[in-house]
Design a protein around this motif. Sequence first.
Motif, PDB file in Angstrom:
ATOM      1  N   LEU A  92      51.390  41.754  49.841  1.00  0.00           N
ATOM      2  CA  LEU A  92      50.736  41.374  48.587  1.00  0.00           C
ATOM      3  C   LEU A  92      49.227  41.238  48.791  1.00  0.00           C
ATOM      4  CD1 LEU A  92      53.265  38.793  47.093  1.00  0.00           C
ATOM      5  CD2 LEU A  92      52.898  41.183  46.406  1.00  0.00           C
ATOM      6  N   TRP A  93      48.828  40.728  49.949  1.00  0.00           N
ATOM      7  CA  TRP A  93      47.399  40.574  50.247  1.00  0.00           C
ATOM      8  C   TRP A  93      46.732  41.937  50.396  1.00  0.00           C
ATOM      9  CZ3 TRP A  93      44.357  41.705  54.571  1.00  0.00           C
ATOM     10  CH2 TRP A  93      43.052  41.176  54.514  1.00  0.00           C
ATOM     11  N   VAL A  94      47.364  42.824  51.167  1.00  0.00           N
ATOM     12  CA  VAL A  94      46.803  44.158  51.426  1.00  0.00           C
ATOM     13  C   VAL A  94      46.653  44.948  50.129  1.00  0.00           C
ATOM     14  CG1 VAL A  94      47.365  46.415  52.467  1.00  0.00           C
ATOM     15  CG2 VAL A  94      47.525  44.338  53.831  1.00  0.00           C
ATOM     16  N   THR A  95      47.603  44.802  49.223  1.00  0.00           N
ATOM     17  CA  THR A  95      47.568  45.554  47.968  1.00  0.00           C
ATOM     18  C   THR A  95      46.667  44.894  46.921  1.00  0.00           C
ATOM     19  OG1 THR A  95      49.553  44.418  47.182  1.00  0.00           O
ATOM     20  CG2 THR A  95      49.857  46.554  48.279  1.00  0.00           C
ATOM     21  N   GLY A  96      46.135  43.721  47.227  1.00  0.00           N
ATOM     22  CA  GLY A  96      45.269  43.030  46.283  1.00  0.00           C
ATOM     23  C   GLY A  96      46.022  42.340  45.159  1.00  0.00           C
ATOM     24  N   LEU A  97      47.328  42.141  45.337  1.00  0.00           N
ATOM     25  CA  LEU A  97      48.155  41.570  44.278  1.00  0.00           C
ATOM     26  C   LEU A  97      48.527  40.103  44.501  1.00  0.00           C
ATOM     27  CD1 LEU A  97      50.509  44.625  43.734  1.00  0.00           C
ATOM     28  CD2 LEU A  97      48.679  43.820  42.219  1.00  0.00           C
TER      29      LEU A  97
END
Length: 122
Positions: A92-97
């Motif tokens: 979720l962090w990597v995808t910006g979500l």
Amino acid sequence: MSLSIITSKVAGNAVEIAPRGEIDVDTAGEVRDAVAAVLTQSRPSRIELNMRLVSFIDSVGISALVAGFQTAEVSGVKLVVTEPSRFVHRQLWVTGLLGLFGAPEPYRANLASEQAADVANG
């Protein structure tokens, strides 16, 4: 690995959906369907997607979470992720979500014992 999902009522007018296993191309629809089923059966104020026992999530799984968020939002229901496993938190962090889902902290299995030790040690 397969996916199992438990749905239960929690405090207030909230519903918890707790998937266990892997959310991927083969199982992502089950998560989407679980959110849709909750919205069809009732109008909770909040849906908590407890991701503590999710060991893997791929891009299709992430898309299912976003679709669930959007479906809930259209119905006036807030969908948040709670207790994400470290893997889910990272994805979720990597995808910006991460912020979209309430910016939850990653679940730490030993947090309760750490807190008890802190209290005992003053």
